[in-house]
Design a protein around this motif. Structure first.
Motif, PDB file in Angstrom:
ATOM      1  N   ASN A  52       0.861  -1.188   0.000  1.00 15.80           N
ATOM      2  CA  ASN A  52       0.000   0.000   0.000  1.00 15.80           C
ATOM      3  C   ASN A  52       0.892   1.230   0.000  1.00 15.80           C
ATOM      4  O   ASN A  52       1.668   1.426   0.940  1.00 15.80           O
ATOM      5  CB  ASN A  52      -0.915  -0.001   1.234  1.00 15.80           C
ATOM      6  N   LEU A  54       0.409   4.153   0.819  1.00 12.76           N
ATOM      7  CA  LEU A  54       0.207   5.050   1.960  1.00 12.76           C
ATOM      8  C   LEU A  54       0.860   4.524   3.228  1.00 12.76           C
ATOM      9  O   LEU A  54       0.947   5.246   4.220  1.00 12.76           O
ATOM     10  CB  LEU A  54      -1.295   5.263   2.209  1.00 12.76           C
ATOM     11  N   ARG A  61       2.320  10.493   3.140  1.00 14.63           N
ATOM     12  CA  ARG A  61       1.708  10.336   1.825  1.00 14.63           C
ATOM     13  C   ARG A  61       0.207  10.438   1.935  1.00 14.63           C
ATOM     14  O   ARG A  61      -0.374  10.350   3.018  1.00 14.63           O
ATOM     15  CB  ARG A  61       2.094   8.990   1.202  1.00 14.63           C
ATOM     16  N   ARG A  63      -3.646   9.920  -0.689  1.00 16.75           N
ATOM     17  CA  ARG A  63      -4.265   9.588  -1.977  1.00 16.75           C
ATOM     18  C   ARG A  63      -5.455  10.527  -2.203  1.00 16.75           C
ATOM     19  O   ARG A  63      -6.288  10.715  -1.331  1.00 16.75           O
ATOM     20  CB  ARG A  63      -4.731   8.139  -2.003  1.00 16.75           C
ATOM     21  N   VAL A  65      -8.887  11.250  -3.214  1.00 15.52           N
ATOM     22  CA  VAL A  65     -10.056  10.384  -3.347  1.00 15.52           C
ATOM     23  C   VAL A  65     -11.239  11.094  -3.994  1.00 15.52           C
ATOM     24  O   VAL A  65     -12.218  10.453  -4.368  1.00 15.52           O
ATOM     25  CB  VAL A  65     -10.476   9.805  -1.972  1.00 15.52           C
ATOM     26  N   ILE A  79      -8.399  14.360   0.277  1.00 14.18           N
ATOM     27  CA  ILE A  79      -7.234  13.481   0.355  1.00 14.18           C
ATOM     28  C   ILE A  79      -7.342  12.557   1.564  1.00 14.18           C
ATOM     29  O   ILE A  79      -7.694  13.008   2.660  1.00 14.18           O
ATOM     30  CB  ILE A  79      -5.939  14.318   0.465  1.00 14.18           C
ATOM     31  N   LYS A  80      -7.045  11.300   1.345  1.00 20.09           N
ATOM     32  CA  LYS A  80      -6.939  10.337   2.450  1.00 20.09           C
ATOM     33  C   LYS A  80      -5.472  10.235   2.829  1.00 20.09           C
ATOM     34  O   LYS A  80      -4.670   9.661   2.076  1.00 20.09           O
ATOM     35  CB  LYS A  80      -7.480   8.970   2.040  1.00 20.09           C
ATOM     36  N   GLY A  82      -1.978   8.991   4.670  1.00 21.74           N
ATOM     37  CA  GLY A  82      -1.469   7.708   5.148  1.00 21.74           C
ATOM     38  C   GLY A  82      -0.970   7.813   6.577  1.00 21.74           C
ATOM     39  O   GLY A  82      -1.327   8.725   7.323  1.00 21.74           O
ATOM     40  N   GLU A 151      -8.469  11.371  -9.675  1.00 26.53           N
ATOM     41  CA  GLU A 151      -8.698  10.672  -8.415  1.00 26.53           C
ATOM     42  C   GLU A 151      -7.809   9.428  -8.381  1.00 26.53           C
ATOM     43  O   GLU A 151      -7.557   8.799  -9.402  1.00 26.53           O
ATOM     44  CB  GLU A 151     -10.169  10.267  -8.292  1.00 26.53           C
ATOM     45  N   GLY A 152      -7.326   9.098  -7.196  1.00 24.72           N
ATOM     46  CA  GLY A 152      -6.443   7.955  -7.039  1.00 24.72           C
ATOM     47  C   GLY A 152      -4.975   8.317  -7.044  1.00 24.72           C
ATOM     48  O   GLY A 152      -4.136   7.477  -6.710  1.00 24.72           O
ATOM     49  N   THR A 153      -4.648   9.562  -7.415  1.00 22.35           N
ATOM     50  CA  THR A 153      -3.250   9.985  -7.444  1.00 22.35           C
ATOM     51  C   THR A 153      -2.652   9.956  -6.041  1.00 22.35           C
ATOM     52  O   THR A 153      -3.240  10.486  -5.097  1.00 22.35           O
ATOM     53  CB  THR A 153      -3.128  11.408  -8.016  1.00 22.35           C
ATOM     54  N   VAL A 154      -1.476   9.345  -5.903  1.00 20.55           N
ATOM     55  CA  VAL A 154      -0.764   9.335  -4.626  1.00 20.55           C
ATOM     56  C   VAL A 154       0.147  10.550  -4.577  1.00 20.55           C
ATOM     57  O   VAL A 154       0.907  10.811  -5.516  1.00 20.55           O
ATOM     58  CB  VAL A 154       0.050   8.047  -4.443  1.00 20.55           C
TER      59      VAL A 154
END
Length: 382
Positions: A52, A54, A61, A63, A65, A79-80, A82, A151-154
């Motif tokens: 993962n 994150l 870090r 992601r 969302v 952003i989620k 980590g 969306e989904g970019t880390v």
């Protein structure tokens, strides 16, 4: 999909011995690769990252969302974060965000627009943060975030910081003065007060060119309707010109009694500081600047980053921080506005110039790289 995953895992497992397979694949390749992986001197963090992105103990870090349009040239990024992110930040603080574009990490700082310990309404166990970004004509990263980030970019994150904050409890009488994207830190304050049912007596004067340019317009109207003690005053500069601070006496005669937070363009903030100083109220004014007022550009030169051995030629308007990041150097940074002192490094050779006032610094001195530029060839201890 399963076959692709198995094939991808096998290729990853065999990668350490790929160069030794000139004679063709053998059944022992996976076993040999596994042995190499086990004996490779990686840290546990490296293995966690494979599971993962994150899960990292070495850097913060997050992601992306959700990407929510606010106006034609601005978005909210949800952003989620980590491991390791401090959700106990104070409303009004900002974070650094690093985004990988074209193989290079680009960093900027943006105000948090959410309350502390904000959670996904559909999953209370998932804590989130949000920032709002307005695309600027000269802003490469802001334009990318508004127009191109999926969306989904880390992303990489820097810890929340900054002194433009709302205390707890909030003052009984508050005045917010904002313009453009200067509304972003104030939105975190308003949302926090609303969440805690603490909007007692608040006046918010916000300037934007047109009604369509007002970020969070619907939410401001909703707060105005739900809280009789909250006034949302929108000033449209395209029709009315610049907001005249002299009208405060007629509009809100008690403005002198209010603790004031102001954020927006430099010219607006300069006018506000002069107005409050003339009223002997500077101690009741809190100001946040998103940009640095720069003096005339210097001559530029070649900047050498001693520890990395990298060099780059730049003009006199490019900050040392931007020069380092452009050369791929891991530069320390914080506010990027000359306030927090996080970006301070030592000059080892040559001269640099403070972009705010033109003052030159020489070898042996420490400088803030975010507001300093090369004054001829120079070297930095980084």
């Amino acid at each position: 999909m399963v076959l692709k995953s198995v094939q991808g895992f096998r290729e990853w497992l065999e990668a350490p011995v790929a160069e030794a397979k000139a004679a063709g694949r053998t059944r022992l390749d996976a076993l040999r690769g596994a042995a190499a992986r086990i004996t490779t001197p990686l840290l546990p963090d490296d293995y966690l990252h494979l599971v993962n992105p994150l899960w990292s103990a070495r850097e913060l870090r997050g992601r992306i969302v959700d990407v929510r349009p606010e106006t034609a040239d601005s978005v909210t990024l949800v952003i989620k974060p980590g491991w390791g992110f401090d959700f106990k930040f104070t409303p009004g603080q900002y974070i650094g965000i690093g985004v990988l574009v074209g193989g290079r990490w680009h960093w900027r700082s943006y105000s948090l627009t959410c309350p502390p310990d904000w959670t996904d309404p559909d999953n209370r166990a998932e804590r989130l943060i949000s920032i709002a970004v307005k695309a600027m004509p000269e802003g490469f990263l802001s334009s990318h975030l508004v127009n191109g980030v999926p969306e989904g970019t880390v992303v990489r994150l820097a810890a929340p910081q900054g002194g433009f904050v709302l205390p707890e409890p909030a003052p009984p009488k508050v005045l917010f003065l904002t313009a453009g994207s200067g509304i972003t830190p104030v939105m975190a304050m308003l949302r926090t007060m609303d969440r805690r049912d603490g909007i007692a007596d608040v006046v918010h004067i916000h300037s934007a060119r047109t009604a369509d340019d007002v970020m969070f317009a619907a939410e401001l109207a909703d707060l105005h309707d739900r809280h009789p003690s909250f006034v949302s005053h929108l000033h449209l500069t395209g029709e009315q010109g610049k907001f005249d601070l002299a009208t405060l006496d007629g509009l809100y005669p008690d403005w002198r009694e209010r603790q004031t937070w102001a954020c927006g363009p430099l010219a607006m903030l300069d006018d506000i500081e002069k107005h409050w100083a003339a009223a002997d109220l500077s101690d009741r004014l809190h100001v946040e600047r998103f940009e640095v007022e720069r003096s005339a550009a210097g001559e530029g030169g070649t900047v050498t980053f001693v520890r990395t051995g990298r060099s780059v030629a730049v003009d006199g308007a490019t900050s040392l921080l931007q020069a380092g990041e452009g050369a791929g150097v891991q530069m320390p940074f914080g506010c990027r506005m000359g306030i927090c002192q996080t970006c301070v490094v030592t000059i080892t050779d040559g001269h640099v110039r403070d972009l705010r006032n033109g003052v030159e610094h020489q070898a042996g001195e420490k400088v803030q790289t975010c507001i300093s530029a090369a004054a001829g060839d120079c070297s930095l201890e980084v």
